[in-house]
Design an enzyme around this catalytic site. Structure first.
Site, PDB file in Angstrom:
ATOM      1  N   CYS A   2      -3.509  11.767  -9.320  1.00 17.04           N
ATOM      2  CA  CYS A   2      -3.473  12.477 -10.594  1.00 17.04           C
ATOM      3  C   CYS A   2      -2.603  13.719 -10.411  1.00 17.04           C
ATOM      4  O   CYS A   2      -2.493  14.265  -9.322  1.00 17.04           O
ATOM      5  CB  CYS A   2      -4.828  12.944 -11.104  1.00 17.04           C
ATOM      6  SG  CYS A   2      -6.045  11.636 -11.258  1.00 17.04           S
ATOM      7  N   ARG A  27       2.254  10.583  -9.521  1.00 20.28           N
ATOM      8  CA  ARG A  27       0.887  10.714  -9.004  1.00 20.28           C
ATOM      9  C   ARG A  27      -0.107   9.839  -9.749  1.00 20.28           C
ATOM     10  O   ARG A  27      -1.292   9.804  -9.409  1.00 20.28           O
ATOM     11  CB  ARG A  27       0.443  12.172  -9.087  1.00 20.28           C
ATOM     12  CG  ARG A  27       1.348  13.119  -8.327  1.00 20.28           C
ATOM     13  CD  ARG A  27       0.902  14.537  -8.506  1.00 20.28           C
ATOM     14  NE  ARG A  27      -0.279  14.806  -7.739  1.00 20.28           N
ATOM     15  CZ  ARG A  27      -0.283  15.235  -6.486  1.00 20.28           C
ATOM     16  NH1 ARG A  27       0.854  15.465  -5.883  1.00 20.28           N
ATOM     17  NH2 ARG A  27      -1.395  15.443  -5.846  1.00 20.28           N
ATOM     18  N   TRP A  74      -4.577   8.868 -12.400  1.00 14.34           N
ATOM     19  CA  TRP A  74      -4.732   7.616 -11.657  1.00 14.34           C
ATOM     20  C   TRP A  74      -6.231   7.419 -11.542  1.00 14.34           C
ATOM     21  O   TRP A  74      -6.921   8.177 -10.864  1.00 14.34           O
ATOM     22  CB  TRP A  74      -4.088   7.719 -10.277  1.00 14.34           C
ATOM     23  CG  TRP A  74      -4.103   6.412  -9.543  1.00 14.34           C
ATOM     24  CD1 TRP A  74      -3.237   5.366  -9.705  1.00 14.34           C
ATOM     25  CD2 TRP A  74      -5.037   5.997  -8.538  1.00 14.34           C
ATOM     26  NE1 TRP A  74      -3.587   4.336  -8.869  1.00 14.34           N
ATOM     27  CE2 TRP A  74      -4.678   4.688  -8.141  1.00 14.34           C
ATOM     28  CE3 TRP A  74      -6.139   6.588  -7.945  1.00 14.34           C
ATOM     29  CZ2 TRP A  74      -5.377   3.984  -7.175  1.00 14.34           C
ATOM     30  CZ3 TRP A  74      -6.848   5.882  -6.975  1.00 14.34           C
ATOM     31  CH2 TRP A  74      -6.466   4.591  -6.590  1.00 14.34           C
ATOM     32  N   ASN A  98      -7.723  16.906 -10.141  1.00 10.77           N
ATOM     33  CA  ASN A  98      -7.143  15.908  -9.245  1.00 10.77           C
ATOM     34  C   ASN A  98      -8.061  15.844  -8.028  1.00 10.77           C
ATOM     35  O   ASN A  98      -8.364  16.878  -7.448  1.00 10.77           O
ATOM     36  CB  ASN A  98      -5.723  16.358  -8.864  1.00 10.77           C
ATOM     37  CG  ASN A  98      -5.195  15.706  -7.600  1.00 10.77           C
ATOM     38  OD1 ASN A  98      -4.498  16.326  -6.831  1.00 10.77           O
ATOM     39  ND2 ASN A  98      -5.524  14.457  -7.382  1.00 10.77           N
ATOM     40  N   GLY A  99      -8.535  14.640  -7.674  1.00  9.81           N
ATOM     41  CA  GLY A  99      -9.430  14.524  -6.523  1.00  9.81           C
ATOM     42  C   GLY A  99     -10.702  13.795  -6.907  1.00  9.81           C
ATOM     43  O   GLY A  99     -10.743  13.087  -7.921  1.00  9.81           O
ATOM     44  N   GLU A 479       6.120  -5.470   5.837  1.00 14.46           N
ATOM     45  CA  GLU A 479       6.679  -4.595   4.804  1.00 14.46           C
ATOM     46  C   GLU A 479       7.313  -5.422   3.675  1.00 14.46           C
ATOM     47  O   GLU A 479       7.191  -5.082   2.487  1.00 14.46           O
ATOM     48  CB  GLU A 479       7.710  -3.641   5.439  1.00 14.46           C
ATOM     49  CG  GLU A 479       8.558  -2.821   4.476  1.00 14.46           C
ATOM     50  CD  GLU A 479       7.778  -1.843   3.587  1.00 14.46           C
ATOM     51  OE1 GLU A 479       6.548  -1.763   3.695  1.00 14.46           O
ATOM     52  OE2 GLU A 479       8.424  -1.201   2.750  1.00 14.46           O
ATOM     53  N   LYS A 483       6.167  -5.103  -0.170  1.00 13.09           N
ATOM     54  CA  LYS A 483       7.135  -4.740  -1.215  1.00 13.09           C
ATOM     55  C   LYS A 483       7.111  -5.764  -2.337  1.00 13.09           C
ATOM     56  O   LYS A 483       7.072  -5.411  -3.513  1.00 13.09           O
ATOM     57  CB  LYS A 483       8.527  -4.682  -0.564  1.00 13.09           C
ATOM     58  CG  LYS A 483       9.464  -3.645  -0.967  1.00 13.09           C
ATOM     59  CD  LYS A 483       9.324  -2.246  -0.477  1.00 13.09           C
ATOM     60  CE  LYS A 483       7.990  -1.622  -0.586  1.00 13.09           C
ATOM     61  NZ  LYS A 483       7.830  -0.393   0.172  1.00 13.09           N
ATOM     62  N   GLU A 486       3.702  -5.638  -4.367  1.00 14.62           N
ATOM     63  CA  GLU A 486       3.390  -4.448  -5.165  1.00 14.62           C
ATOM     64  C   GLU A 486       4.241  -4.338  -6.424  1.00 14.62           C
ATOM     65  O   GLU A 486       3.787  -3.751  -7.409  1.00 14.62           O
ATOM     66  CB  GLU A 486       3.458  -3.159  -4.340  1.00 14.62           C
ATOM     67  CG  GLU A 486       4.831  -2.704  -3.941  1.00 14.62           C
ATOM     68  CD  GLU A 486       4.815  -1.393  -3.154  1.00 14.62           C
ATOM     69  OE1 GLU A 486       4.036  -0.492  -3.473  1.00 14.62           O
ATOM     70  OE2 GLU A 486       5.616  -1.284  -2.205  1.00 14.62           O
ATOM     71  N   HIS A 502      -2.137 -20.618  14.125  1.00 10.18           N
ATOM     72  CA  HIS A 502      -3.557 -20.324  14.347  1.00 10.18           C
ATOM     73  C   HIS A 502      -4.331 -20.211  13.036  1.00 10.18           C
ATOM     74  O   HIS A 502      -5.406 -19.642  13.003  1.00 10.18           O
ATOM     75  CB  HIS A 502      -3.699 -19.047  15.179  1.00 10.18           C
ATOM     76  CG  HIS A 502      -3.064 -19.180  16.521  1.00 10.18           C
ATOM     77  ND1 HIS A 502      -3.603 -19.947  17.526  1.00 10.18           N
ATOM     78  CD2 HIS A 502      -1.892 -18.701  17.005  1.00 10.18           C
ATOM     79  CE1 HIS A 502      -2.807 -19.908  18.585  1.00 10.18           C
ATOM     80  NE2 HIS A 502      -1.752 -19.163  18.287  1.00 10.18           N
ATOM     81  N   LYS A 601       2.187   7.233  -6.491  1.00  2.00           N
ATOM     82  CA  LYS A 601       3.092   7.561  -5.388  1.00  2.00           C
ATOM     83  C   LYS A 601       2.414   8.409  -4.315  1.00  2.00           C
ATOM     84  O   LYS A 601       2.791   8.362  -3.158  1.00  2.00           O
ATOM     85  CB  LYS A 601       4.285   8.316  -5.985  1.00  2.00           C
ATOM     86  CG  LYS A 601       5.407   8.593  -5.017  1.00  2.00           C
ATOM     87  CD  LYS A 601       6.231   7.366  -4.783  1.00  2.00           C
ATOM     88  CE  LYS A 601       7.280   7.557  -3.711  1.00  2.00           C
ATOM     89  NZ  LYS A 601       7.642   6.282  -3.089  1.00  2.00           N
TER      90      LYS A 601
HETATM   91  C1  F6R Z   1       4.439   1.193  -0.630  1.00  2.00           C
HETATM   92  C2  F6R Z   1       4.159   2.603  -0.495  1.00  2.00           C
HETATM   93  C3  F6R Z   1       2.839   2.997   0.074  1.00  2.00           C
HETATM   94  C4  F6R Z   1       2.962   4.308   0.874  1.00  2.00           C
HETATM   95  C5  F6R Z   1       1.579   4.782   1.298  1.00  2.00           C
HETATM   96  C6  F6R Z   1       1.640   6.040   2.144  1.00  2.00           C
HETATM   97  O1  F6R Z   1       5.718   0.968  -1.124  1.00  2.00           O
HETATM   98  O2  F6R Z   1       4.943   3.435  -0.858  1.00  2.00           O
HETATM   99  O3  F6R Z   1       2.282   1.990   0.845  1.00  2.00           O
HETATM  100  O4  F6R Z   1       3.788   4.096   1.980  1.00  2.00           O
HETATM  101  O5  F6R Z   1       0.794   5.026   0.155  1.00  2.00           O
HETATM  102  O6  F6R Z   1       2.183   7.100   1.422  1.00  2.00           O
HETATM  103  P1  F6R Z   1       2.817   8.340   2.153  1.00  2.00           P
HETATM  104  O7  F6R Z   1       4.007   7.879   2.900  1.00  2.00           O
HETATM  105  O8  F6R Z   1       3.151   9.301   1.059  1.00  2.00           O
HETATM  106  O9  F6R Z   1       1.765   8.873   3.098  1.00  2.00           O
END
Ligand code: F6R
Length: 606
Positions: A2, A27, A74, A98-99, A479, A483, A486, A502, A601
């Site tokens: 948030c 956020r 969020w 926020n929190g 990864e 990607k 998500e 396995h 984010k």
């Molecule tokens: C995926 C992504 C997340 C972040 C994760 C950690 O594309 O961006 O998996 O990598 O939430 O976030 P940070 O790097 O800000 O600690």
């Protein structure tokens, strides 16, 4: 997560609040709202979904107040409906938060028994009733807030305004970041400096436990014990970082294309390009003597850390313990004396990573953080900061931050290896040269994206996609799957290629695309065997490799050619195709690429 903002000005603030919220949408973007004081009374507008819905609401029913707070959400407690959107209010108090208020159930039960009527499913509403309860007892706003703060458990950044008090806002920080900005006769509050960038570049970050009384004429800051404290005013560089999409359709596309440049900047920070040697900052620990490196992070940053483990163990011969932060923080893992603990985070605010950092710090580890936001909590609590110079990353799916994290980790591995003597000067020169080549090779992969558009059509029909990789390419497979899932919402999993037989091989049939990340390195032949096992069961293989297609001896749906680089630098190069596959698939499927559903984010809750 948030984002919260607040403004005390001499003109209507609602539009500026929305403008600040736009820069905080990273956020969270489940709902948004603003509240201002209209002739002494609190009034608010809220809307479900993206900020543009709130803008429409404000257009239809404007707010005129000169003091106000705003929020982009969020959802944690309660569905993302308008009813649960912030600001939450009583007749006397308006709150953005926020929190997570961990003791909200107890508070709610107690306050309800005294006649307070709760209208939402949120934890935040407990703060509203708590402060109102103290005001009802006859306390003034400052004393009432102080009394309420003492009863709150959990993590919070709060912005509070009061009916009848046109020149007052109270801010409080515990576990969630908060910045105060100073203008001429105006003051501002924001979850970060970027939110406030158009208004001011003079910022104070509140410390853990701080709360602040804000008036147009100035701000008084108190610590958790209630003592008046001075916190430094700093010049924020955030205004220089305001960004747009340029000629790209999405921030994610722009950020993928920026990688040659930002990787080059990040490498330049750790390499002496002229002499072809590492120029690593002093971490305040003798790298020659470290017995173990501990790495912790979340999501994409964790996968970067996992690549770092392969590099450090192979080239520096130091054992590396790595775990996702949400597991590490409660595992009570033993730590060795004299160890180096490395935390990887784009935002520098990830709650689990920060908690793990504190655990390792309390356990006597030297703390180094690889962060993209230098003013972040993780950076500020570290002994040494290894910055990634990616610039602001707006797309929720991390791309350029990942490749910059890899760049810093590659340099760390060389620095440790050199100190330990496992990397000779000749080897150092070879590895540094390999890294210097990366931006050019990355660039060459970004010229034509037609093959990804074709592949996107094919992948969009899949229900499940598997990514395979072996050795240092295994984290790339993880990864790649993250990607894709998500942003396209296609179910995808990454596996170590040798692990397939396995269990996961049971999933393979002619409807399951299998994307294999396989540079032509010393493990290529092993991965080829795994590809043949997939092909024998009808699996549809997409190969990402610098090897010629014939070398894998099986039919391919597609072959994404990667330029030949040094094996050491391959993770940086192979990051690009896995990002482009996810991006083009999501674009073809018409999802919200930059703001995929349910995500945010900056993850400041555990
Ligand atoms: C995926 C992504 C997340 C972040 C994760 C950690 O594309 O961006 O998996 O990598 O939430 O976030 P940070 O790097 O800000 O600690």
């Amino acid at each position: 997560m948030c984002g919260i903002v607040g403004i005390l000005a001499n003109k209507p603030v609602a539009i500026d609040l929305v403008d600040a919220l736009r820069r905080l949408e990273y956020r969270g973007y489940d709902s948004a709202g603003v509240a201002t004081l209209e002739n002494g009374h609190l009034d608010r507008r809220r809307a479900e979904g993206k900020l543009r819905n709130l803008e429409t609401r404000l257009h239809e029913q404007p707010l005129q107040g000169h003091v106000g707070i705003g929020h982009t959400r969020w959802a944690t407690h309660g569905r993302p409906t308008e009813r649960n959107a912030h600001p939450h209010m009583s007749a006397k108090v308006g709150v953005v938060h926020n929190g997570i208020i961990e003791n909200y159930r107890e508070l709610k039960a107690e306050l309800s028994s005294r006649g307070h009527v709760f209208e939402t499913d949120t934890d935040t509403e407990a703060v509203v009733h708590l402060v109102t309860d103290e005001l009802d007892k006859g306390l003034e706003p400052i004393a009432a807030t102080k009394a309420a703060l003492a009863k709150l458990q959990g993590a919070f950044a709060l912005g509070i305004i009061f009916a009848g008090h046109d020149d007052l806002m109270i801010a409080a920080r515990k576990g969630s970041p908060l910045a105060i900005g100073y203008g001429t006769g105006e003051v501002y509050l924001g979850s970060d400096a970027i939110a406030l960038a158009p208004f001011t570049d003079t910022i104070t970050y509140l410390d853990e436990g701080d709360w602040a009384v804000m008036r147009r004429s100035g701000v008084e800051i108190y610590d958790e014990a209630g003592s008046r404290v001075d916190r430094p005013k700093i010049k924020s560089v955030a205004s220089a970082l305001l960004v747009d999409k340029g000629n790209h359709r999405h921030f994610m596309a722009k950020e993928i294309h920026e990688q040659p440049e930002v990787v080059s900047h990040t490498l330049a920070n750790y390499l002496d390009m002229g002499s072809g040697t590492i120029a690593f900052p002093d971490l305040g620990i003798d790298l020659a003597k470290i017995p173990r490196v501990t790495i912790s992070a979340c999501g994409t940053a964790y996968y970067a850390g996992l690549v770092g483990k392969y590099w450090i163990e192979r080239y520096a011969r130091v054992p590396v313990e790595i775990d996702i932060a949400s597991e590490f923080r409660y595992r009570e893992a033993p730590l060795v004396d004299g160890g180096l603990a490395v935390f990887v985070s784009q935002s520098g605010e990830t709650a689990d990573t920060l908690a793990t950092l504190r655990y390792c710090k309390a356990g006597g580890q030297r703390i180094a953080s690889i962060v993209n936001v230098r003013t972040s909590s993780i950076a500020r609590e570290s002994h040494a900061v290894l910055p990634t110079l990616a610039g602001p990353e707006i797309g929720v799916a991390s791309t350029k931050a990942f490749s910059c994290q890899l760049s810093a980790l590659a340099c760390l591995a060389i620095a440790i290896g050199r100190a330990k003597g496992t990397i000779t000067p000749a080897k150092e020169a070879e590895l540094v040269k390999a890294l210097i080549e990366v931006p050019r090779l990355m660039s060459s992969m970004l010229h034509s994206e037609q093959q990804y558009e074709d592949l996107a059509q094919y992948l969009s029909k899949a229900r499940d996609v598997l990514f395979l990789g072996r050795g240092i390419n295994y984290p790339l497979a993880l990864e790649g799957a993250l990607k894709l899932k998500e942003i396209s919402y296609i179910h995808a999993e990454g596996y170590a290629a040798g692990e397939l037989k396995h269990g996961p091989i049971a999933l393979i049939d002619e409807n399951v695309p299998v994307i294999v990340v396989a540079p032509d390195d010393d493990l290529f032949e092993k991965t080829v065997s795994n590809m043949q096992e997939v092909a024998a069961r009808g699996g549809q293989i997409i190969l990402i490799s610098d090897a010629p297609a014939e070398k894998c001896g099986c039919k391919l749906v597609a072959h994404i050619k990667v330029p030949k680089g040094h094996d050491f630098a391959n993770p940086l190069l192979y990051a690009v195709p896995i990002q482009l596959i996810a991006y083009h698939t999501a674009v073809f499927m018409g999802t919200d690429v930059d703001q995929p559903r349910n995500l945010a984010k900056s993850v400041t809750v555990e």
